[in-house]
Design a protein around this motif. Sequence first.
Motif, PDB file in Angstrom:
ATOM      1  N   LEU A 234      52.250 -42.088  -8.985  1.00 52.09           N
ATOM      2  CA  LEU A 234      53.959 -41.984  -9.901  1.00 52.09           C
ATOM      3  C   LEU A 234      55.159 -41.885  -8.904  1.00 52.09           C
ATOM      4  O   LEU A 234      55.297 -42.359  -7.745  1.00 52.09           O
ATOM      5  CB  LEU A 234      54.215 -40.498 -10.747  1.00 52.09           C
ATOM      6  CG  LEU A 234      53.011 -40.011 -11.916  1.00 52.09           C
ATOM      7  CD1 LEU A 234      53.694 -38.346 -12.263  1.00 52.09           C
ATOM      8  CD2 LEU A 234      53.901 -40.780 -13.043  1.00 52.09           C
TER       9      LEU A 234
ATOM     10  N   LYS B   5      59.966 -41.652 -20.031  1.00 51.96           N
ATOM     11  CA  LYS B   5      58.618 -41.728 -20.635  1.00 51.96           C
ATOM     12  C   LYS B   5      57.948 -43.215 -20.130  1.00 51.96           C
ATOM     13  O   LYS B   5      57.128 -43.860 -20.387  1.00 51.96           O
ATOM     14  CB  LYS B   5      58.855 -41.802 -22.576  1.00 51.96           C
ATOM     15  CG  LYS B   5      57.423 -42.344 -23.137  1.00 51.96           C
ATOM     16  CD  LYS B   5      57.564 -42.271 -24.951  1.00 51.96           C
ATOM     17  CE  LYS B   5      56.446 -42.971 -25.017  1.00 51.96           C
ATOM     18  NZ  LYS B   5      56.349 -42.473 -26.805  1.00 51.96           N
TER      19      LYS B   5
ATOM     20  N   VAL C 265      56.522 -43.323 -16.845  1.00 55.20           N
ATOM     21  CA  VAL C 265      55.297 -42.840 -16.865  1.00 55.20           C
ATOM     22  C   VAL C 265      54.728 -44.316 -17.344  1.00 55.20           C
ATOM     23  O   VAL C 265      53.236 -44.144 -16.912  1.00 55.20           O
ATOM     24  CB  VAL C 265      54.924 -41.461 -17.531  1.00 55.20           C
ATOM     25  CG1 VAL C 265      53.365 -40.779 -18.183  1.00 55.20           C
ATOM     26  CG2 VAL C 265      55.897 -40.242 -17.089  1.00 55.20           C
TER      27      VAL C 265
ATOM     28  N   ASP D  86      51.213 -46.295 -15.636  1.00 59.60           N
ATOM     29  CA  ASP D  86      50.084 -45.960 -16.632  1.00 59.60           C
ATOM     30  C   ASP D  86      50.171 -47.682 -16.192  1.00 59.60           C
ATOM     31  O   ASP D  86      48.460 -48.044 -16.546  1.00 59.60           O
ATOM     32  CB  ASP D  86      50.674 -45.352 -17.837  1.00 59.60           C
ATOM     33  CG  ASP D  86      50.151 -44.712 -18.188  1.00 59.60           C
ATOM     34  OD1 ASP D  86      50.232 -43.483 -17.176  1.00 59.60           O
ATOM     35  OD2 ASP D  86      50.419 -43.986 -19.440  1.00 59.60           O
TER      36      ASP D  86
ATOM     37  N   TRP E  63      46.889 -43.110 -16.974  1.00 56.69           N
ATOM     38  CA  TRP E  63      46.921 -41.836 -16.880  1.00 56.69           C
ATOM     39  C   TRP E  63      47.181 -40.854 -17.550  1.00 56.69           C
ATOM     40  O   TRP E  63      46.683 -39.966 -17.608  1.00 56.69           O
ATOM     41  CB  TRP E  63      47.717 -42.254 -15.188  1.00 56.69           C
ATOM     42  CG  TRP E  63      47.896 -40.553 -14.883  1.00 56.69           C
ATOM     43  CD1 TRP E  63      47.527 -40.321 -13.935  1.00 56.69           C
ATOM     44  CD2 TRP E  63      48.760 -40.088 -14.901  1.00 56.69           C
ATOM     45  NE1 TRP E  63      47.493 -38.752 -13.140  1.00 56.69           N
ATOM     46  CE2 TRP E  63      48.573 -38.728 -14.109  1.00 56.69           C
ATOM     47  CE3 TRP E  63      50.447 -40.319 -15.580  1.00 56.69           C
ATOM     48  CZ2 TRP E  63      49.621 -38.377 -13.826  1.00 56.69           C
ATOM     49  CZ3 TRP E  63      51.594 -39.621 -15.057  1.00 56.69           C
ATOM     50  CH2 TRP E  63      50.842 -37.993 -14.274  1.00 56.69           C
ATOM     51  N   SER E  64      48.681 -40.716 -18.340  1.00 58.20           N
ATOM     52  CA  SER E  64      48.701 -39.489 -18.407  1.00 58.20           C
ATOM     53  C   SER E  64      48.077 -39.932 -20.284  1.00 58.20           C
ATOM     54  O   SER E  64      47.948 -38.573 -20.092  1.00 58.20           O
ATOM     55  CB  SER E  64      50.311 -40.774 -19.269  1.00 58.20           C
ATOM     56  OG  SER E  64      50.525 -41.432 -20.167  1.00 58.20           O
ATOM     57  N   ASP E  65      47.714 -40.876 -20.871  1.00 61.44           N
ATOM     58  CA  ASP E  65      46.699 -40.531 -21.642  1.00 61.44           C
ATOM     59  C   ASP E  65      45.764 -39.867 -21.617  1.00 61.44           C
ATOM     60  O   ASP E  65      45.296 -38.596 -22.129  1.00 61.44           O
ATOM     61  CB  ASP E  65      45.528 -41.688 -22.216  1.00 61.44           C
ATOM     62  CG  ASP E  65      45.446 -41.844 -23.767  1.00 61.44           C
ATOM     63  OD1 ASP E  65      45.202 -40.614 -24.326  1.00 61.44           O
ATOM     64  OD2 ASP E  65      45.001 -42.911 -24.121  1.00 61.44           O
TER      65      ASP E  65
ATOM     66  N   LYS F  74      45.127 -37.664 -18.860  1.00 58.76           N
ATOM     67  CA  LYS F  74      45.628 -36.023 -18.208  1.00 58.76           C
ATOM     68  C   LYS F  74      46.238 -35.384 -19.585  1.00 58.76           C
ATOM     69  O   LYS F  74      45.582 -34.305 -19.863  1.00 58.76           O
ATOM     70  CB  LYS F  74      46.716 -36.102 -17.694  1.00 58.76           C
ATOM     71  CG  LYS F  74      46.276 -36.892 -15.938  1.00 58.76           C
ATOM     72  CD  LYS F  74      45.401 -36.552 -15.843  1.00 58.76           C
ATOM     73  CE  LYS F  74      44.661 -37.345 -14.495  1.00 58.76           C
ATOM     74  NZ  LYS F  74      43.095 -37.175 -14.223  1.00 58.76           N
ATOM     75  N   ALA F  75      46.508 -35.974 -20.649  1.00 56.78           N
ATOM     76  CA  ALA F  75      46.994 -35.512 -21.405  1.00 56.78           C
ATOM     77  C   ALA F  75      45.897 -34.777 -22.613  1.00 56.78           C
ATOM     78  O   ALA F  75      45.502 -33.795 -22.989  1.00 56.78           O
ATOM     79  CB  ALA F  75      47.478 -36.335 -23.050  1.00 56.78           C
TER      80      ALA F  75
END
Length: 262
Positions: free
Chosen positions: A199, A215, A218, A222, A234-236, A238-239
């Motif tokens: 990040l 957001k 992030v 991504d 990445w965020s998808d 990890k979510a």
Amino acid sequence: MSDPTLKSLFRDRFGSAPDVPSEMAEASVLKRIAARGSCRWFDGKVPTQDVLETLCAAALCAPSKSDLQQRDLLIVSDQTMMTELKTLLKAQEWIADAPAMVVFLANNRRQRQIQTWHDQPFPNDHLDAFFNASLDAGIALAFFMAAAENAGLGCCPISTIRNHLPEVKDLLQLPNHVFPVAGLAVGYPRYEPRVSARLPLEATVHHNSFADTSKEQVLAYDARRLAGSEGPGWSDAKARMYAEPQRQDFAAFMRKIGFNLD
């Protein structure tokens, strides 16, 4: 090929870089840290016990809360035990080829023993006791990895050891108030470890007060991390990962081995 600068290594990692002071720009240790990556592919050469014990000594030079030293390292050298431990962790297939394993233990037992030996009460039997020992082990883990990677070895922490706490407790003969914070695979890299983008510093380094990551930051991360490749960002990812229950029995196990988490 010219030697990359520290600033360029940071820029590759974070998408931006601080203004590196000239007296730090050529520090080889900083360059190795900036270019490090987790190693999951080893060349098969097994680190000697002297190597592992030297790295353990370096790790235990790490600071600890109030000098309580509530962290121990357990080198797994018995091959039968190694096989059993790897079998527990088989969900991560690469672990089967790890040449050596070290387990980083939080040890709150020793301090309780010291209180008894000196006829002193133990009024700190609450969440802080668990937290301090865990943090001590985590700092030692970071020091071990930095020492190992600067000595030409590769490492990868294994948090899934905490998915098997009762079995690991029995296998490693851990008494109450002692538990594994992480395992660590150690060996000599077969390939140069891949550098994972992180990040942006703007989202994770704060000055004087905290600010939420946006957001937009992030999503930009991504995109930078995907760099044109297909797959979830990445965020998808990890979510989705954290949408599944994990280690719901962790607190119950900690209470079973004597910790008061209030």
